[in-house]
Design an enzyme around this catalytic site. Structure first.
Site, PDB file in Angstrom:
ATOM      1  N   ASP A   1       7.702  16.293  -9.404  1.00 27.18           N
ATOM      2  CA  ASP A   1       9.000  15.866  -9.946  1.00 27.18           C
ATOM      3  C   ASP A   1       8.799  14.930 -11.132  1.00 27.18           C
ATOM      4  OD1 ASP A   1      11.558  14.801 -10.402  1.00 27.18           O
ATOM      5  OD2 ASP A   1      12.106  15.016  -8.298  1.00 27.18           O
TER       6      ASP A   1
ATOM      7  N   SER B   1      19.318  15.898  -6.228  1.00 22.34           N
ATOM      8  CA  SER B   1      19.163  14.700  -7.051  1.00 22.34           C
ATOM      9  C   SER B   1      20.132  13.607  -6.596  1.00 22.34           C
ATOM     10  CB  SER B   1      19.345  15.064  -8.530  1.00 22.34           C
ATOM     11  OG  SER B   1      18.901  14.027  -9.362  1.00 22.34           O
TER      12      SER B   1
ATOM     13  N   HIS C   1      11.575  18.642 -10.848  1.00 21.09           N
ATOM     14  CA  HIS C   1      12.891  18.245 -10.331  1.00 21.09           C
ATOM     15  C   HIS C   1      13.760  19.469 -10.062  1.00 21.09           C
ATOM     16  CE1 HIS C   1      15.845  15.216  -9.446  1.00 21.09           C
ATOM     17  NE2 HIS C   1      16.718  15.757 -10.275  1.00 21.09           N
TER      18      HIS C   1
END
Length: 842
Positions: free
Chosen positions: A784, A706, A818
């Site tokens: 995601d 991330s 994610h």
């Protein structure tokens, strides 16, 4: 059911190689040691009964198959759910259920229902020894409701609660007990509801949004899965519309809550403490620009056992909140029942219009209000102000005495205030401090489930309460339990318990139990879990670098410190035994203190090793706070799927969570010098481990997930420190998140240079011209859901890397979000990383 779609039985990973065509490849698996490390058993889940006498231990299986992730999924209004089960998508279910008596340690394994695939959503009765849970029926698209109770013979028994309706879990758990425990409220699909969702039309016509002349400004953050057209609206209504049943907890008789007849879109429900009323928040107005949590809603009070409805508020779509983290809605918000009164409502409202920290209105920016309900006439009184705030309201917790602890905050300089709210409405300041300063953190009021199932701050006397906190210090975290006495003008704190002190390091006697430096010191980490109802017995956890977390009981008054061991969990990853962990400290060039967790392989021989650096940048307003030690080096060494620690088992040195503070003191903002600061932090980390002889500077790799992926791209673009990088699920073009990102609350039009400079995409040419061009592996989940990290971010960044001939590889994991979940995906991720780093292996 037409909701079931045909699933392709083959699953592929899209892989792109430089100068080669796009191709598909089957899932791969890493070396045996990595495969074992990436597939450990899951930690058991623990749930305490309302009276703290029983411990429920459930066990979920390890990583699910890709088949779970490939099931049909709806993405509407910012939520994702399983359209066949009417549940959040991708649920795990526990496959074992054990009851353990806290005092005796006696255990009973409870058989799951015969047709059960697994259970979840355990909810205890507020005052009696039983709980309810849901069971997924084998080979059917339904969850059944069960009651598990303690029988007269001392054994636990399970019985089904017959509803004759399917429960609706789309917005979370479908049931809750009323405050008096007399009823269980259950959200169900309405009677006579269509079996199939609305059929998708060939076209819904143009999807139109408009801004009216002289409209208020409505900046919108980057959200995913928003409604797009009328068909999406129709589907949302179909899947979220529910009726509400109430189940008598004694007779198990089921009745319809009349106000929900025909169905409504319930956003939230809360029972009044007396159990006679429900505070219902119902979605009424949709939006294509914000998620469902900010849709328009009606707030109502329903009286159970009648059709009476009391209107509290009707609120519009909340799409005008400014970007500033000091801003809030200009409408009433945070509605809930007062836990100490039978049926009084509390809500917050900005008195300054909610726009950041505007000029205060009559000395205040925010306020809490009460509205009392007349039980006989069923009328709601006018709002009366409970308390006002100079800053923005954050939280309110009550003691059973009626006294409250309230919190307000100011984001711009990371300040918080805690106040005592006395029963007469007066407030008294407990403290005002920066929440970034972990060393001086006094802790948070300890809460415990009390009357009517509510959680209350524990008060041993009318003028005292307990505080528990992480106990940050230069030696690392040492959690504590304190008694705060506020009976006098000056408060007094007494330390009752603290994590055992480590073998090495200077101790401050004033922060130890009884003000005495302990002599019995061990390299372990302990943390308090709960304080029992006698205000003497505590449950706490203990772990060390080589021993996993387990739970114990002791008494604060027991001078012998005798303990009862509650659990005995085994090491889930024995391949990590022998790996050493050290909390290291060093300095950035400008003097800012930095830390990292340094892991060295088992039987380390003192030679320089390839080193993997893993981090996640964090913003600060205070340089001293940025340099404080975070965490403990004595915690159990284990490796989550997202961790880099696995590579220590392959002979690497690991610098995990190496500090990359991004500091902006005073009027400066942290991101004004983001690149310079992370480069300085990374340079200091590499120099430190190199100077110790641990790291081979020619074989350094850097990675992150991330925001850590975003960081990785910058470090490869602006330094030649690293031979390779791994970036998972990152964002590389900040112009695609123009209305703020991470902790940046300025828009691109307010800080255009910052957005451009902080976009790795804009620096790809510079990346290609580095003295040593580190290769970059990009991995991204195809689905995601995280705001700002669309898969397109990695795809476009990879295109730019390819354009400049930078050695790189892009892996898109099918069906993954994610955070990655499927066994196949995680093992393939491990294989990709292992192959990518193979050229640097020892």
């Amino acid at each position: 059911l037409l909701l079931l779609r045909t699933l392709d039985s083959s699953y592929t990973v899209t892989i792109v190689r430089l100068s080669q065509p796009i191709m598909s490849s089957s899932y791969k698996e890493p070396s045996d040691v990595l495969k074992r490390l990436f597939l450990p058993p899951k930690d058991p889940s623990l749930t305490l009964s309302s009276d703290y006498q029983w411990l429920v231990i459930t066990q979920e299986p390890p990583l699910p198959s890709i088949e779970l992730l490939a099931k049909p999924e709806e993405k509407l209004a910012g939520i994702r759910f399983d359209p066949a089960l009417f549940t959040p998508s991708r649920l795990d279910y526990a496959t074992s259920l054990v009851m353990q008596h806290m005092a005796t340690g006696e255990k009973q394994t409870i058989d799951l229902p015969e047709n059960s695939e697994g259970i979840r959503y355990i909810r205890f009765h507020p005052s009696e020894s039983y709980f309810v849970f849901s069971s997924k029926v084998k080979n059917e698209l339904v969850l059944d409701l069960y009651k598990c109770e303690l029988l007269v013979d001392g054994r636990w028994g399970v019985g089904k609660i017959e509803l004759d309706r399917r429960m609706n879990f789309v917005r979370g758990c479908a049931y809750q007990f009323t405050g008096d425990g007399d009823n269980l409220l259950v959200k169900v699909i309405p009677g006579g509801w269509p079996v199939q969702p609305p059929e998708e039309p060939v076209s819904t016509g143009p999807a139109i949004q408009a801004v009216a002349k002289d409209a208020r400004k409505a900046p919108g953050r980057t959200y995913q899965d928003l409604l797009k057209n009328e068909y999406d609206e129709a589907k949302l209504k179909y899947f979220l519309t529910t009726e509400l049943l109430r189940v008598d907890t004694k007779s198990l008789e089921v009745k319809l809550v009349k106000q929900s007849a025909g169905g409504c879109l319930i956003q939230s429900l809360q029972s009044s403490p007396c159990g006679k009323f429900i505070l219902a928040q119902l979605t009424t107005k949709f939006s294509y620009s914000v998620p469902i949590s900010r849709f328009g809603k009606d707030v109502q009070i329903w009286r159970l056992g009648s059709d009476s409805t009391i209107e509290v508020a009707s609120l519009p779509v909340d799409d005008e909140i400014p970007l500033s983290f000091d801003a809030c809605s200009r409408h009433p918000r945070s509605f809930h029942f007062h836990p100490c009164q039978d049926h009084t409502i509390i809500f917050a409202e900005a008195t300054d219009g909610g726009k950041g920290l505007n000029e205060p209105f009559e000395g205040e920016r925010d306020a809490l209000y009460c509205q009392a309900l007349d039980d006989s006439s069923l009328t709601l009184g006018d709002p009366t102000k409970l308390v006002g705030f100079d800053w923005r309201y954050a939280d309110l917790d009550f003691c059973e005495s009626g006294m409250g602890i309230i919190e307000e905050y100011r984001w711009s300089d990371r300040m918080e205030r805690k106040w005592i709210l006395e029963t007469n409405g007066n407030k008294r300041l407990l403290w005002e401090r920066s929440w970034e300063d972990r060393y001086t953190a006094p802790g948070e009021p300890l809460t415990r489930r009390g009357a009517r199932g509510r959680y209350f701050i524990v008060q041993p006397t009318p003028t005292s309460l307990y505080l528990k906190g992480p106990g940050a210090s230069p030696l690392g975290d040492r959690p504590f339990l304190d008694l705060l006495d506020f009976g006098e003008e000056e408060t007094k704190t007494t330390r009752l318990w603290r994590c055992t002190a480590p073998l090495e390091g200077q101790l401050d006697a004033s922060k130890e139990v009884d003000g005495v430096v302990p002599t019995d010191r061990k390299d372990i980490y302990e943390s308090i879990v709960c304080l029992m109802h006698d205000n003497d017995s505590i449950m706490f956890s203990r772990e060390s670098k080589t021993a996993p977390r387990n739970y114990f009981l002791t008494k604060l008054s027991d001078e012998s410190k005798s303990e009862v061991k509650v659990t005995d969990f085994e090491h889930p990853q024995p391949d990590l035994l022998g790996i050493t962990k050290e909390l290291v400290q060093y300095k950035r060039a400008d003097g800012v203190e930095l830390t990292a967790d340094l892991y060295l392989p088992a039987n380390y021989d003192g030679t320089a090793r390839p080193t993997l650096f893993w981090a996640y940048p964090r913003e600060f307003k205070d340089a001293k706070a940025a340099g404080q030690v975070n965490g403990s080096k004595h915690r159990f060494v284990s490796a989550h799927w997202a961790s880099p620690i696995h590579w220590a088992a392959k002979g690497w040195a690991i610098m995990d969570d190496f500090s990359l503070p991004v500091i902006g003191e005073g009027d400066a903002q942290p991101n004004d010098n983001f690149i310079e600061q992370i480069v300085s932090g990374a340079t200091a980390a590499v120099n430190y481990v190199t100077s110790r002889g641990v790291c081979d500077p020619n074989r350094c790799a850097v990675g992150g997930h991330s925001y850590g992926s975003f960081m990785t791209a910058h470090l490869l673009s602006h330094t030649n420190l690293f031979a390779a990088g791994i970036g998972r699920s990152g964002a590389f073009n900040r112009t695609l998140t123009p209305m703020s990102f991470q902790s940046e609350d300025r828009s691109i039009w307010e800080a255009q240079d910052v957005y451009i400079t902080m976009s790795p995409l804009m620096h790809v040419k510079k990346y290609s011209l580095q003295e040593r061009v580190g290769k970059l592996l990009l991995i991204h989940g195809e689905a995601d859901e995280n705001s700002g990290t669309y898969p397109m971010q990695s795809e476009r960044y990879f295109s730019a890397l390819k354009a400049f001939g930078i050695e790189s590889r892009l892996v898109i994991l099918p069906h993954e979000r994610h955070s990655y979940r499927a066994r196949e995906s995680i093992l393939h991720m491990a294989w990709e990383q292992e192959e990518w780093l193979k050229s640097l292996d020892p």
